[in-house]
Scaffold this active site. Sequence first.
Site, PDB file in Angstrom:
ATOM      1  N   GLU A  34     -12.358   3.476  -1.260  1.00 32.80           N
ATOM      2  CA  GLU A  34     -11.838   4.599  -2.059  1.00 32.80           C
ATOM      3  C   GLU A  34     -11.495   4.179  -3.484  1.00 32.80           C
ATOM      4  O   GLU A  34     -11.746   4.928  -4.422  1.00 32.80           O
ATOM      5  CB  GLU A  34     -10.595   5.196  -1.394  1.00 32.80           C
ATOM      6  N   VAL A  35     -10.867   3.029  -3.632  1.00 28.37           N
ATOM      7  CA  VAL A  35     -10.445   2.579  -4.968  1.00 28.37           C
ATOM      8  C   VAL A  35     -11.443   1.532  -5.466  1.00 28.37           C
ATOM      9  O   VAL A  35     -11.605   0.473  -4.832  1.00 28.37           O
ATOM     10  CB  VAL A  35      -9.018   2.000  -4.943  1.00 28.37           C
ATOM     11  N   ASP A  43       0.854  -1.192   0.000  1.00 35.69           N
ATOM     12  CA  ASP A  43       0.000   0.000   0.000  1.00 35.69           C
ATOM     13  C   ASP A  43       0.891   1.243   0.000  1.00 35.69           C
ATOM     14  O   ASP A  43       1.882   1.325   0.721  1.00 35.69           O
ATOM     15  CB  ASP A  43      -0.919  -0.007   1.226  1.00 35.69           C
ATOM     16  N   ILE A  44       0.507   2.218  -0.815  1.00 38.93           N
ATOM     17  CA  ILE A  44       1.325   3.429  -0.985  1.00 38.93           C
ATOM     18  C   ILE A  44       1.290   4.319   0.267  1.00 38.93           C
ATOM     19  O   ILE A  44       2.209   5.114   0.490  1.00 38.93           O
ATOM     20  CB  ILE A  44       0.854   4.197  -2.251  1.00 38.93           C
ATOM     21  N   ASN A  72     -12.848  -2.954   2.560  1.00 36.56           N
ATOM     22  CA  ASN A  72     -13.814  -1.863   2.535  1.00 36.56           C
ATOM     23  C   ASN A  72     -14.684  -2.044   1.298  1.00 36.56           C
ATOM     24  O   ASN A  72     -14.163  -2.305   0.201  1.00 36.56           O
ATOM     25  CB  ASN A  72     -13.092  -0.513   2.500  1.00 36.56           C
ATOM     26  N   HIS A  74     -10.161  -5.123  -3.320  1.00 38.66           N
ATOM     27  CA  HIS A  74      -8.843  -5.387  -2.729  1.00 38.66           C
ATOM     28  C   HIS A  74      -8.987  -5.800  -1.276  1.00 38.66           C
ATOM     29  O   HIS A  74      -9.862  -5.323  -0.562  1.00 38.66           O
ATOM     30  CB  HIS A  74      -7.917  -4.169  -2.849  1.00 38.66           C
ATOM     31  N   HIS A 134      -6.983  -5.707   2.235  1.00 38.23           N
ATOM     32  CA  HIS A 134      -5.868  -5.135   2.994  1.00 38.23           C
ATOM     33  C   HIS A 134      -5.358  -6.196   3.961  1.00 38.23           C
ATOM     34  O   HIS A 134      -6.154  -6.800   4.707  1.00 38.23           O
ATOM     35  CB  HIS A 134      -6.316  -3.949   3.835  1.00 38.23           C
TER      36      HIS A 134
HETATM   37  P1  AMP Z   1      -9.819   1.526   0.242  1.00 36.82           P
HETATM   38  O1  AMP Z   1     -10.174   2.703   1.108  1.00 36.82           O
HETATM   39  O2  AMP Z   1     -10.105   0.207   0.899  1.00 36.82           O
HETATM   40  O3  AMP Z   1     -10.379   1.647  -1.152  1.00 36.82           O
HETATM   41  O4  AMP Z   1      -8.247   1.564   0.143  1.00 36.82           O
HETATM   42  C1  AMP Z   1      -7.520   1.945  -0.987  1.00 36.82           C
HETATM   43  C2  AMP Z   1      -6.071   1.803  -0.648  1.00 36.82           C
HETATM   44  O5  AMP Z   1      -5.327   1.889  -1.840  1.00 36.82           O
HETATM   45  C3  AMP Z   1      -5.527   2.886   0.309  1.00 36.82           C
HETATM   46  O6  AMP Z   1      -4.980   2.253   1.463  1.00 36.82           O
HETATM   47  C4  AMP Z   1      -4.466   3.595  -0.539  1.00 36.82           C
HETATM   48  O7  AMP Z   1      -3.361   4.004   0.234  1.00 36.82           O
HETATM   49  C5  AMP Z   1      -4.104   2.527  -1.559  1.00 36.82           C
HETATM   50  N1  AMP Z   1      -3.581   3.022  -2.821  1.00 36.82           N
HETATM   51  C6  AMP Z   1      -4.124   3.961  -3.627  1.00 36.82           C
HETATM   52  N2  AMP Z   1      -3.367   4.143  -4.720  1.00 36.82           N
HETATM   53  C7  AMP Z   1      -2.327   3.286  -4.617  1.00 36.82           C
HETATM   54  C8  AMP Z   1      -1.186   2.991  -5.448  1.00 36.82           C
HETATM   55  N3  AMP Z   1      -0.966   3.626  -6.601  1.00 36.82           N
HETATM   56  N4  AMP Z   1      -0.312   2.060  -5.012  1.00 36.82           N
HETATM   57  C9  AMP Z   1      -0.509   1.410  -3.831  1.00 36.82           C
HETATM   58  N5  AMP Z   1      -1.566   1.634  -3.026  1.00 36.82           N
HETATM   59  C10 AMP Z   1      -2.456   2.568  -3.402  1.00 36.82           C
END
Ligand code: AMP
Length: 118
Positions: free
Chosen positions: A97-98, A33-34, A89, A102, A104
Amino acid sequence: MSSPDDCIFCKIIRGEIPAGKVYEDDDVLAFLDIKPVAPVHVLVIPKKHIASLTQVDKTDALLLGKMLALAPALAVAQGADDGFRIIINAGRVGMQEVPHLHIHIIGGSHPLGPMLAR
Ligand code: AMP
Ligand code: ZN
């Protein structure tokens, strides 16, 4: 709506943007995770674009099981050798968010704290 063309995690799968990959096979990719929330914070994603856990059905059971079954080895490989937490999530209430499914994997600090603040 989310589409694979502009999906940030699909771009990582296609190699269009960099990521700290820690595992890859035909179906699944795992990367760091970034913005880690703990010393160990790995994301496991399906290579197939699935927008959210809110979208899956029983035809995805094998893939979901595979992603989850990878978690213990990935956690240990990253140094979380004394347990970890899985978070998925999903959707608006889950504050996803994404929009690419995924898992975690979070660990490496002792203790992680409560699951959610009461
Ligand atoms: P969520 O809130 O469960 O959608 O989490 C999305 C996660 O993706 C967050 O923890 C971000 O830090 C992570 N994230 C977003 N963009 C990237 C990226 N380019 N590389 C790695 N992790 C990312
Ligand atoms: Zn995607």
